[in-house]
Every structure is written in structure tokens, then in C-alpha cells.
Design an enzyme around this catalytic site. Structure first.
Site, mmCIF file in Angstrom:
data_model
loop_
_atom_site.group_PDB
_atom_site.id
_atom_site.type_symbol
_atom_site.label_atom_id
_atom_site.label_comp_id
_atom_site.label_asym_id
_atom_site.label_seq_id
_atom_site.Cartn_x
_atom_site.Cartn_y
_atom_site.Cartn_z
ATOM 1 N N LYS A 1 31.747 54.744 32.074
ATOM 2 C CA LYS A 1 32.717 53.648 32.185
ATOM 3 C C LYS A 1 32.314 52.572 31.189
ATOM 4 C CE LYS A 1 36.304 52.323 34.779
ATOM 5 N NZ LYS A 1 37.332 53.147 35.453
HETATM 6 P P1 NAD Z 1 46.771 47.418 35.688
HETATM 7 O O1 NAD Z 1 46.131 46.374 34.840
HETATM 8 O O2 NAD Z 1 47.906 48.205 35.100
HETATM 9 O O3 NAD Z 1 47.332 46.763 37.052
HETATM 10 C C1 NAD Z 1 46.511 46.008 37.888
HETATM 11 C C2 NAD Z 1 47.405 45.377 38.954
HETATM 12 O O4 NAD Z 1 46.567 44.704 39.896
HETATM 13 C C3 NAD Z 1 48.377 44.331 38.415
HETATM 14 O O5 NAD Z 1 49.610 44.439 39.072
HETATM 15 C C4 NAD Z 1 47.703 43.011 38.773
HETATM 16 O O6 NAD Z 1 48.625 41.954 38.940
HETATM 17 C C5 NAD Z 1 47.049 43.386 40.090
HETATM 18 N N1 NAD Z 1 45.952 42.483 40.449
HETATM 19 C C6 NAD Z 1 44.951 42.029 39.651
HETATM 20 N N2 NAD Z 1 44.153 41.189 40.342
HETATM 21 C C7 NAD Z 1 44.655 41.142 41.591
HETATM 22 C C8 NAD Z 1 44.268 40.444 42.768
HETATM 23 N N3 NAD Z 1 43.196 39.652 42.785
HETATM 24 N N4 NAD Z 1 45.009 40.618 43.886
HETATM 25 C C9 NAD Z 1 46.106 41.412 43.889
HETATM 26 N N5 NAD Z 1 46.515 42.100 42.797
HETATM 27 C C10 NAD Z 1 45.802 41.957 41.671
HETATM 28 O O7 NAD Z 1 45.603 48.365 36.203
HETATM 29 P P2 NAD Z 1 45.705 49.872 36.698
HETATM 30 O O8 NAD Z 1 45.456 50.757 35.525
HETATM 31 O O9 NAD Z 1 46.920 50.032 37.523
HETATM 32 O O10 NAD Z 1 44.393 49.966 37.607
HETATM 33 C C11 NAD Z 1 44.378 49.529 38.970
HETATM 34 C C12 NAD Z 1 43.186 50.128 39.669
HETATM 35 O O11 NAD Z 1 43.273 51.559 39.579
HETATM 36 C C13 NAD Z 1 41.805 49.779 39.103
HETATM 37 O O12 NAD Z 1 40.871 49.757 40.155
HETATM 38 C C14 NAD Z 1 41.496 50.949 38.186
HETATM 39 O O13 NAD Z 1 40.102 51.111 37.975
HETATM 40 C C15 NAD Z 1 42.074 52.067 39.010
HETATM 41 N N6 NAD Z 1 42.378 53.286 38.247
HETATM 42 C C16 NAD Z 1 43.229 53.260 37.190
HETATM 43 C C17 NAD Z 1 43.505 54.448 36.518
HETATM 44 C C18 NAD Z 1 44.484 54.516 35.390
HETATM 45 O O14 NAD Z 1 44.754 55.637 34.902
HETATM 46 N N7 NAD Z 1 45.083 53.410 34.961
HETATM 47 C C19 NAD Z 1 42.881 55.643 36.925
HETATM 48 C C20 NAD Z 1 42.035 55.630 38.032
HETATM 49 C C21 NAD Z 1 41.792 54.440 38.682
#
Ligand code: NAD
Length: 431
Positions: A121
């Protein structure tokens, strides 16, 4: 030999033992699995130490001519089963212990769904909302150049995570290729299609969340149409998962993002909300739902609760309020171990992050394979393979859970740790 020669310490000297953050949670989860590993537990310590942690300084010139420095990280937690794999996060709170934990969870996730990768990561401690696109490009390129010594298509393959996207991956791929002297598409995944990205990658994590949610619902005798859903995070993962539930006839009644929480007991039109967020940078102000407090979000009566924002969101302070029947972890590490115990006691069926959000890395694996062979698959083929792999992983893990009488989280860790430590054992120690 004195005992000093044989003693090992799980807490690295560079972390504060009283403030281990997410890494402390990861270690606790590993400890919970130890009793199920039999003779392989001899190798368990290997999972409690990242193989390699790199901290880099990222100096850039800002648009106004001043110089700013940022701290960047790349942690390769374990590479026993293959090259490191895991996203890169841009966030003002990123720190080494967080990146270590996220890398550890990637090792577990990749092994749990049986893709041939280790765990890694990366992250940069920056609030990207405060910088222009040109500044973020300079940050990304300098970071890539600094970690260039340890990444590569057969060494460690970054991907998007919080606040990074296909454009970030394009800059990373270009910078790495410039330094190498040849175009190397396979160094990152989650790239734009024009650079060897895979169809279906953007929505793969949210789609995987939906696939395992459907499997869990079957096991609990629940139907998706008319079920109620609450989603925290309306980005790549939460937005896609919410849309797929909505399209399958479920009522997405509550959504929370960094701007606040909205609620409509009759269900929110997710397509309209996606348009609203596109134009307003957040869910707040959406006219077809009312605002509720962020605390009340957790107590909303639903069938499915999907935390898909950041880690440590479900804690001893709010776990007791949750009324959902099934909790599907879209985010990485959203539930603390103490909160997990409360959810178990309440009889809530928890599908853990290392299984439920593995759709992203699964299609990243497909992208990496396609890049190597320079032969690209249709979206239908990708979604079909994704669905099959996620369903198979869910069944293997739920069978282990039933066999040992443990939660899906413990079962996923048993499956993953067994696979990793078997590789470790047969490879042996070098030298
Ligand atoms: P992203 O940046 O596209 O979206 C994040 C979302 O979380 C946004 O809507 C934001 O407004 C919201 N957010 C941020 N801080 C917040 C808070 N304090 N309270 C409530 N909402 C809040 O990110 P993503 O890619 O959707 O990733 C989200 C999670 O999923 C992370 O934990 C990431 O590690 C995990 N993840 C993502 C992927 C991927 O392929 N993108 C894969 C596996 C895991």
C-alpha cells in the site's frame, strides 16, 4: 545462545507502542487467527512485520512559486505469494502505521480471494482538495520517481485508492516508463482504458460488494428488492454499490459522505444523487432527501449497512446503535475489533473488508494479466469472471466459518494466513 538472540518483538521500534493506530487493529486480528493455524503458526510472526517500508520526501514547486514538501510512503507487507499489490491514497491523515495496516490487509485480501499477489500500500500525506491539478501531477510524479526503486510489474503494482483515480495512475505509469526508458503499462492498475486499463475496473469494487451482499442475503433468506440499505461514502465504492442496489430494486434510504448525511425512508434515487454529487461535490443539499445528523446515520433501520468511506468508522461508540441485519464492509478496516465483538453479540452478519471489497484488486489482477498478454477482454467477460471469483471466495470462506464455528472475518483470515504461510514454509528462509 542467550534469550536475547531468540526474542522477537512485534512492535517495530519506529512506531509508538501506545499509538499503533490501524496497525494495532491489524495485529489484533492476526492474533485472533493464531489458534486455527496449527503448525503453520510457527511462521505467524512474518505477518506481523512488513517486509519493506519506504518513507520519501516529496518536494514540489507550487503554482505560486513557493516550495512545499510532502511525506510519501510505500509499504510492501508480504510478497510470499507474488508481487506486492495495493492502492495509493492521498489524504491529510495518512501516516506510516496506517499504510502498514492497509498493506497488511492487502496481503490478507489477495490471499483470501486467491489472486497471485502479496500485499502492499502507498500514500501521501496531503489534502488534495487544497491543490491544483498541476500541483497534484507534480506530487504524483515525484512520489513515483522516489518509490520507483521498489515498484515494477513483477515487484509491486500500485492502484487507485482514496482521492486517487485513473488520471493519477496515468501520471504514475508515464513517470515510471520515462525513468525506465520504455512504456511499462503493467506497473500500475486502474489506468485509463487508453493506456491498457481494463473495462469494468472503475466499478469493480462496488460491484464486488454487491455480489457478496447478494450471496450473504441468500444465506440469511433475505431478498434484495424492497430491502433497505444505508451507505457511508458515496465515492467509487459506495456510489457504485448504492447504484447496483438501487438498480436491483432495493431502497437506499441513507447516505453519508464528508459533507453530511441524507435520509429518505422511501428510498433515494441514486442516479439523481450521482448527478447532484457531480455538480455539488457532496450529497448535502440533495432536494429529494432530508439531512440527518452523522450520529443518527448509524441507527437508521436497514437490512444492509455498507461502510464505504474510511477506516475506524464503527467503534464502541456507535456499534450498539446499528440495526442492520447484514454489514458489508466496502471500506478497508471500517470496524474496530471491539466494535466487531458488539456486532457479533447483536447477531449482525458481518462480511469483512478483505472479502467484500476484493472486487477492485480482482479486476486489477485481470488488468495486469491483460497488459502482460496485450490481449483485452470484453466488459461482459470481466464482470462474469469477477462475479464467479467473488462467489467462489465467499463460499470457501463461509464454509470455513461454519466448519470452525467462527465469524466470516476470522474465517477469511484463516484461509488467507494459511495460504500465505504455506508459501512461506515451502519457500523457506533465505539465506
Ligand atoms: P473515494 O475517494 O472515491 O470516496 C470516498 C468517499 O468517502 C467520498 O464519498 C467521501 O465524501 C467519503 N468520506 C470521506 N471522509 C468521510 C467521513 N469522515 N465521513 C463520511 N464519509 C466520508 O474512495 P473509494 O475509492 O470509494 O474508497 C473508499 C474506501 O474503500 C476506502 O477505505 C478504500 O481504501 C476502500 N477501497 C477502495 C477500493 C477501490 O477500488 N477504489 C478497493 C478496495 C477498498
Amino acid at each position: 545462545m542467550t534469550s536475547d538472540h531468540t526474542t522477537t518483538h512485534s512492535i517495530p521500534s519506529y512506531l509508538n507502542a501506545n499509538d499503533m493506530g490501524a496497525w494495532g487493529i491489524y495485529l489484533e486480528q492476526i492474533d485472533r487467527v493464531a489458534p486455527y493455524l496449527g503448525p503453520l503458526s510457527r511462521w505467524l510472526e512474518t505477518l506481523k512485520r512488513p517486509k519493506r517500508s519506504l518513507i520519501v520526501d516529496i518536494p514540489i514547486e507550487l503554482d505560486n512559486g513557493t516550495i512545499a514538501h510532502f511525506e510519501g510512503y510505500r509499504v510492501q507487507h508480504n510478497t510470499s505469494r507474488g508481487p506486492g499489490k495495493g492502492g495509493v491514497r492521498f489524504h491529510q491523515d495518512v501516516c506510516l502505521s496506517e499504510v502498514m495496516a492497509l498493506a497488511g490487509w492487502m496481503s490478507i485480501k489477495n490471499a483470501a480471494v486467491n489472486v497471485p499477489f502479496g500485499g502492499a500500500k502507498g500514500g501521501i500525506r496531503i489534502d488534495p482538495r487544497k491543490y491544483s491539478s498541476k500541483e497534484l501531477e507534480r506530487v504524483t510524479r515525484r512520489y513515483t520517481s522516489e518509490i520507483g526503486v521498489i515498484i515494477g510489474p513483477s515487484k509491486d503494482i500500485p492502484a487507485p485508492d482514496v482521492n486517487t483515480n485513473a488520471q493519477t495512475m496515468a501520471w504514475m505509469m508515464d513517470t515510471y516508463s520515462m525513468n525506465e526508458g520504455s512504456t511499462t503499462t503493467g506497473v500500475v492498475t486502474g489506468k485509463p482504458i487508453a493506456l491498457g486499463g481494463s473495462l469494468g475496473r472503475v466499478e469493480a469494487t462496488g460491484r464486488g460488494v454487491f455480489v457478496v451482499a447478494c450471496e450473504a442475503a441468500k444465506d440469511l433468506g433475505l431478498g434484495i428488492p424492497e430491502s433497505k440499505v444505508a451507505v457511508q461514502g458515496f465515492g467509487n465504492v459506495g456510489g457504485t454499490a448504492a447504484r447496483l442496489f438501487h438498480e436491483a430494486g432495493a431502497k437506499v434510504v441513507a447516505i453519508q459522505d464528508h459533507t453530511g448525511t441524507i435520509y429518505n425512508e422511501n428510498g433515494i434515487d441514486i442516479h439523481s444523487l450521482l448527478d447532484h454529487v457531480e455538480n455539488n461535490a457532496g450529497v448535502m443539499g440533495f432536494p429529494e432527501a432530508r439531512a440527518i445528523s452523522n450520529e443518527d446515520f448509524w441507527g437508521v433501520p436497514t437490512d444492509f449497512m455498507i461502510p464505504a468511506a474510511l477506516e475506524n468508522q464503527i467503534t464502541i461508540h456507535n456499534a450498539g446503535q446499528i440495526k442492520a441485519k447484514i454489514l458489508i464492509e466496502g471500506a478497508n478496516g471500517p470496524t474496530t475489533p471491539e466494535a466487531d465483538d458488539i456486532l457479533i453479540e447483536k447477531g449482525i452478519y458481518v462480511v469483512p473488508d478483505v472479502l467484500s471489497n476484493a472486487g477492485g484488486v480482482t479486476v486489477s489482477y485481470f488488468e495486469w494479466v491483460q497488459d502482460f498478454s496485450s490481449f483485452f477482454w470484453t466488459e461482459e467477460e470481466i464482470n462474469h469472471r469477477l462475479e464467479r471469483l467473488m462467489k467462489d471466495a465467499y463460499r470457501v470462506i463461509s464454509d470455513v466459518a461454519k466448519h470452525h464455528g467462527v465469524t466470516l472475518r476470522t474465517a477469511a483470515f484463516i484461509v488467507a494466513c494459511t495460504r500465505i504461510l504455506e508459501s512461506r514454509q515451502v519457500r523457506g528462509l533465505y539465506p
